[in-house]
Design an enzyme around this catalytic site. Structure first.
Site, PDB file in Angstrom:
ATOM      1  N   GLY A  41       0.765  -1.221   0.049  1.00  0.00           N
ATOM      2  CA  GLY A  41       0.105  -0.124   0.063  1.00  0.00           C
ATOM      3  C   GLY A  41       1.225   1.264   0.092  1.00  0.00           C
TER       4      GLY A  41
ATOM      5  N   GLY B 289       0.744   5.700   0.971  1.00  0.00           N
ATOM      6  CA  GLY B 289       0.042   6.649   1.750  1.00  0.00           C
ATOM      7  C   GLY B 289       0.729   8.018   1.723  1.00  0.00           C
ATOM      8  N   GLY B 290       0.409   8.817   2.641  1.00  0.00           N
ATOM      9  CA  GLY B 290       1.142  10.202   2.758  1.00  0.00           C
ATOM     10  C   GLY B 290       2.665  10.256   3.077  1.00  0.00           C
ATOM     11  N   PHE B 291       3.107   8.966   3.782  1.00  0.00           N
ATOM     12  CA  PHE B 291       4.495   8.962   4.216  1.00  0.00           C
ATOM     13  C   PHE B 291       5.330   8.290   3.213  1.00  0.00           C
ATOM     14  CE2 PHE B 291       2.487  10.004   8.247  1.00  0.00           C
ATOM     15  CZ  PHE B 291       3.104  11.074   8.745  1.00  0.00           C
TER      16      PHE B 291
ATOM     17  N   VAL C 283       5.721   4.505   0.532  1.00  0.00           N
ATOM     18  CA  VAL C 283       5.027   3.220   0.006  1.00  0.00           C
ATOM     19  C   VAL C 283       5.486   1.980   0.989  1.00  0.00           C
ATOM     20  CG1 VAL C 283       4.829   1.475  -1.874  1.00  0.00           C
ATOM     21  CG2 VAL C 283       5.338   4.103  -2.415  1.00  0.00           C
TER      22      VAL C 283
ATOM     23  N   LYS D 117       8.535   0.578   5.297  1.00  0.00           N
ATOM     24  CA  LYS D 117       7.739   1.591   4.666  1.00  0.00           C
ATOM     25  C   LYS D 117       9.058   2.467   4.308  1.00  0.00           C
ATOM     26  CE  LYS D 117       4.492   3.493   7.048  1.00  0.00           C
ATOM     27  NZ  LYS D 117       3.606   3.765   5.928  1.00  0.00           N
TER      28      LYS D 117
ATOM     29  N   ASP E  68      -4.570  11.078  12.366  1.00  0.00           N
ATOM     30  CA  ASP E  68      -4.892  10.667  11.057  1.00  0.00           C
ATOM     31  C   ASP E  68      -5.554   9.027  11.288  1.00  0.00           C
ATOM     32  OD1 ASP E  68      -5.534  10.683   8.506  1.00  0.00           O
ATOM     33  OD2 ASP E  68      -3.461   9.799   7.769  1.00  0.00           O
TER      34      ASP E  68
END
EC number: 2.7.11.1
Length: 942
Positions: A595, A597-599, A601, A616, A717
């Site tokens: 997945g 997100g903002g931070f 992959v 991450k 979040d």
């Protein structure tokens, strides 16, 4: 004439008293008008009459003196007038659950004041003389106010009639005052100081106190809790989430104890039988400690939260410990069950990785506890382990005598008790036993000689009488010369030794790092286990080409026999080549993407030993503003966070500009996948019992974050895509604390990554103000999603239904007509399920209240959901359903070394009062336990 004089005197006195009374009532009028001006209540509030004694919620005497101001739960804002201190007849000041800000004015001198209720406001400071002269004070409730740091003042001593003192979440600092004991407050029955910044130990002056409810959870308190055994009136004790240590005390005198929560501390030793046999006990929580011995068996009527894997019990179920384990625990008891031993001495086989223990063919041959900072005495139980060959206890702080029982060990070769504080005669050991007692100045002396005022000098000679004085005079000059010569030689020798040590250390570092990885190496820091500088104890079971280590091997001196050697490896940071990490993710292949997100992959990987990880890969923009040291410092904080419902951060990887976070792998993916995409993914829809359990898991994880004593986190979040599921379909919250890694300033992407539309609390979206209530709002949205199966923002819906929160509240107002249609159609609605859904819906409405102060804390959500999970159980359970949840099962322990467990705090509650709600809907969620103060909120006690 005399009668006339008497009449005039009486008339003058009467007029004087009348004028004084008039002045007092005028003073009250002025103070009340000032209060009205500072609070500025709406015209509908009922304070328009010129006479304050006719105002609503105000009580006066017949002489117009104000005795009660009872305006709690009124939505008032503004500040408090300092003129309040002029209301000299005031008995009750009740201002709880408003939005009053500014400082609490001084109330000194209000000798009639009995009740002070200021909880759940926005007061920012409290004066040190606030309790000065309040001699009638019986109850103080000032919970949940953002005070500047303050300490409980000495002026509280004046309130000797005090019965209830509650200041939860009030930023109280310092130590717990010793004057809170029975000498000053004989009638004190409620002492609530949860979630503050108290430090130090529990004062022994509390002994004999008749306090019934003691809340000190969520602090930095240390030491033991022995004083509790002398607080015989206790009914409720919440000390969880502190830094308490040592063994549990004797509970036999606490005949009325009903609720005991000691989770998330460092208690050691066995659970005492006195606790198991308490007839009054109803709830006990001992999860996440280092308790040892057999798994305790409580009475069937007791609700027990005791995660077996989060303590150090010998077995995973009740039963007798191995005789070797029993003996070692008795030995540890003489040292007061040191935490370091308790952390390592787990399981029922001491020959498997127990620190300081070496075995041969299942028999304990060596006990080496050197440099362990041990206190206490040497246990005679050493003599029960007949296979012992070596006992190494040097360089500790042990006192007492060497037990005679050690001389009976038939195989003993070495006894090293050097550099302690032992005294007494050394027992007679066999001639082939090497006994080292160096560094014990009082060894060979009996206890009586040590305690005598006229005890001998360290050399042992008394030197008494004339001859003794003469001998001392004759020795004086030679002794002086000897001291000088010895000092010079000693100094030269010290310089030589220091130089030698520095040389050896330098050569050792060269050797240690000569074969280390190049700049391409990735450092994976293991989970934090204590001090930042403390190495992690590991046992080398084999070797691997892909995993190297920085290590030192220590072998006990005095033997050449291989079987007698103890090897312990001090491991700092594990070194894994970046090629290995790239290999397990196929060079960060898109096929391995879990997945994004903002931070950054997230990639799936599998290490050589089969351990699956999630890597991450942080976006450069996210952390470009962070220096290496700052980034490392932030991550070091995150690695200290341990909880079974938070995704475990195993470590971080640094390679040039790349910064990667290594997490445990959650095979079932996100909650979003199971809630919104189950059909496309070929999954089964979530059962209601699963949704309940997942909601509870999330609530517990976030509650833990909000309540961390050493570092409080706000997620910012929280949403289904940041909630991950394991194969057991239990939830863990991900990405907590990552907002801290984003750069600051106007160029920050924080506004993009620190929240998601649909889950943002109104005050956060508008002002950027962040409190724990931001997460509570997001959690309420998630509850609504679990109930409806709809996303927080769904543009496929009609315009009036796009925003889930607004639509949900409208639907819930009319429970009977429309709300049932809002429930996810995949949920099988029987009568019990529908009642449970309604309760969760009410909770969701509270969590999504517009004003932050109207929202409950996460601890309240845990209380509500845990009661549903425990008490509501569907009658039709399919054992073949792979998604079925056994509510009593343990969570999988794939990464035990870095995980710890948080337990339930299912402390009994029943309905009593209701939280305010924007939609004026009748609510049935209990907000405080029966019998507790009106200002109670569940965060106070968790």
């Amino acid at each position: 004439m005399k009668k006339r004089r008497t009449f005039l005197l009486f008339s003058f006195t009467f007029l004087l008293l009348l004028s004084l009374s008039k002045a007092d009532s005028d003073g009250d009028l002025s103070a009340m008008l000032s209060l009205k001006k500072s609070l500025n209540p709406p015209s509908s509030f009922g304070w328009s009459d010129p006479d304050p004694c006719k105002w609503t919620h105000i009580v006066c005497t017949g002489t117009k003196r104000v005795t009660r101001i009872q305006i709690g739960h009124s939505g008032l804002q503004g500040t408090l007038s300092p003129d309040l201190r002029n209301l000299s007849e005031l008995e009750r000041l009740e201002l709880q659950w408003n939005n009053i800000s500014g400082p609490v004015p001084s109330l000194s001198g209000l000798a009639s004041l009995q009740v002070l209720m200021l909880s759940n406001n926005n007061f920012d400071s409290i004066p040190s003389d606030v309790f000065q002269g309040l001699t009638s004070l019986q109850s103080v409730e000032i919970d949940n106010n953002p005070f500047k740091s303050w300490e409980i003042p000495e002026s509280l001593r004046n309130a000797s009639a005090l019965q209830n003192f509650s200041a939860n979440s009030a930023n109280v600092s310092g130590s717990l005052p010793g004057f809170l004991g029975p000498d000053e407050f004989p009638g004190l029955s409620i002492l609530h100081l949860a979630f503050n910044n108290l430090e130090g130990e529990l004062p022994m002056s509390l002994a004999g106190s008749q306090v019934q409810s003691l809340w000190l959870n969520g602090q930095k308190l240390t030491g033991d809790i022995t004083v509790l055994q002398n607080m015989t009136g206790l009914k409720e004790v919440w000390l969880h989430s502190n830094k308490f240590s040592g063994p549990l005390p004797d509970f036999s005198g606490l005949k009325e104890l009903e609720s005991l929560s000691l989770r998330d501390n460092s208690f050691t030793g066995p659970v005492p039988a006195s606790l198991l046999s308490l007839e009054s006990l109803k709830v006990v929580n001992l999860t996440n400690n280092h308790l040892q011995g057999p798994v305790p068996v409580f009475k069937s009527s007791v609700s027990v939260d005791l995660d077996k894997d989060s303590n150090s019990f010998c077995l995973s179920s009740p039963g007798e410990c191995d005789p070797r384990v029993k003996s070692l625990l008795l030995i540890a008891s003489s040292f007061d069950y040191p935490p370091r031993l308790a952390e390592s001495w787990k399981g029922n086989d001491p020959c498997t990785n127990w620190i300081g223990i070496a075995c041969s063919n299942g028999n304990i041959t060596v006990i080496s506890l050197e440099k362990m900072e041990l206190t206490g005495t040497i246990s005679p139980e050493f003599g029960a382990i007949k296979s012992l060959q070596r006992i190494i206890l040097g360089i500790n702080n042990l006192t007492g005598m060497i037990p005679q029982e050690l001389t009976t060990l038939p195989n003993l070769k070495t006894l090293d008790v050097s550099s302690n504080k032992l005294f007494g005669k050394v027992p007679g050991f066999r001639s082939n036993v090497v006994v080292n007692t160096n560094g014990n100045p009082d060894i060979g002396k009996d206890k009586s000689s040590l305690s005598s005022p006229g005890s001998s000098s360290p050399s042992g000679g008394s030197g008494s009488g004339i001859n003794g004085d003469k001998d001392r005079r004759g020795m004086k000059s030679s002794t002086f010369i000897g001291i000088i010569v010895g000092s010079v030689l000693g100094g030269l020798l010290s310089i030589f030794l220091i130089g030698l040590l520095v040389f050896c250390w330098y050569k050792k570092r060269q050797k240690r790092f000569s074969g280390s990885e190049s700049s391409n190496a990735v450092v994976v820091h293991p989970r934090h286990s204590g001090s930042d500088n403390e190495s992690v104890k590991i046992t080398v079971a084999g070797s691997s080409v892909s995993v190297g280590g920085i290590s030192d091997t220590y072998t006990l001196p005095g033997t050449s026999e291989v079987g007698d050697n103890i090897q312990m490896v001090e491991a700092g940071n594990m070194l894994i080549s970046i090629q290995v990490l790239r290999s397990v993710t196929n060079n960060f292949s898109s096929d391995n993407i879990l997945g994004s997100g903002g931070f950054g992959v997230v990639y799936k990987g599998e290490l050589h030993d089969g351990t699956k990880i999630a890597v991450k890969r942080m976006e450069n923009g996210v952390i470009a503003g962070k220096g290496f040291a700052e980034f490392k410092s932030e991550i070091a904080v995150l690695t200290k966070v341990r909880h079974r419902h938070l995704v475990t951060l195993l470590g971080y990887c640094l390679d040039g500009n790349e910064k990667l976070l290594v997490y445990e792998y959650m095979p079932q993916g996100t909650l979003s996948r199971h809630l919104f995409e189950w059909s496309e993914e070929g999954l089964k829809p979530l059962l209601w019992k699963q949704r309940l359990t997942l909601a509870l898991d999330v609530a517990r994880g976030v509650e833990y974050l909000h309540g961390l004593a050493h570092q409080s986190f706000i997620h910012r979040d929280l949403k289904p895509s940041n909630i991950l599921l394991g194969d057991d379909m239990r939830a863990k919250v991900a990405d907590f604390g990552l907002v801290r890694l984003a750069p600051e300033g106007k160029g920050s992407i924080e506004t993009r990554i620190a929240g998601t539309f649909g889950y943002l609390a109104p005050e956060y979206a508008v002002t950027g103000r962040v409190t724990t209530k931001v997460d509570v709002y997001s959690f309420g949205v998630i509850l609504m999603e679990l109930i409806t199966g709809r996303k927080s923002l769904d543009e496929s819906q009609p315009e009036e239904s796009i925003h889930l929160v607004s639509w949900f509240k409208r639907m819930y107002i009319n429970k009977e007509a429309s709300f049932k249609k809002a429930i996810d159609t995949t949920i099988d609605l029987d009568e019990e399920t529908l009642a449970s859904v309604h309760t969760v819906a009410e909770l969701a409405g509270h969590c999504c209240a517009r004003e932050p102060y109207q929202r409950p804390d996460m601890g309240h959500a845990v209380n509500i959901l845990s009661s549903l999970v425990e008490l509501w159980k569907p009658s039709d359970q399919n054992p073949e359903d792979i998604y079925g949840i056994d509510l009593d099962m343990s969570l999988p322990q794939a990464l035990k070394k870095w995980q710890a467990y948080e337990g339930r705090s299912d402390l009994e509650s029943s309905t009593s009062s209701l939280l305010p709600s924007l939609d004026n809907t009748q609510m049935s969620i209990p907000t405080r336990p029966y019998g507790f103060a009106e200002s109670f909120t569940s965060v106070d006690g968790r």
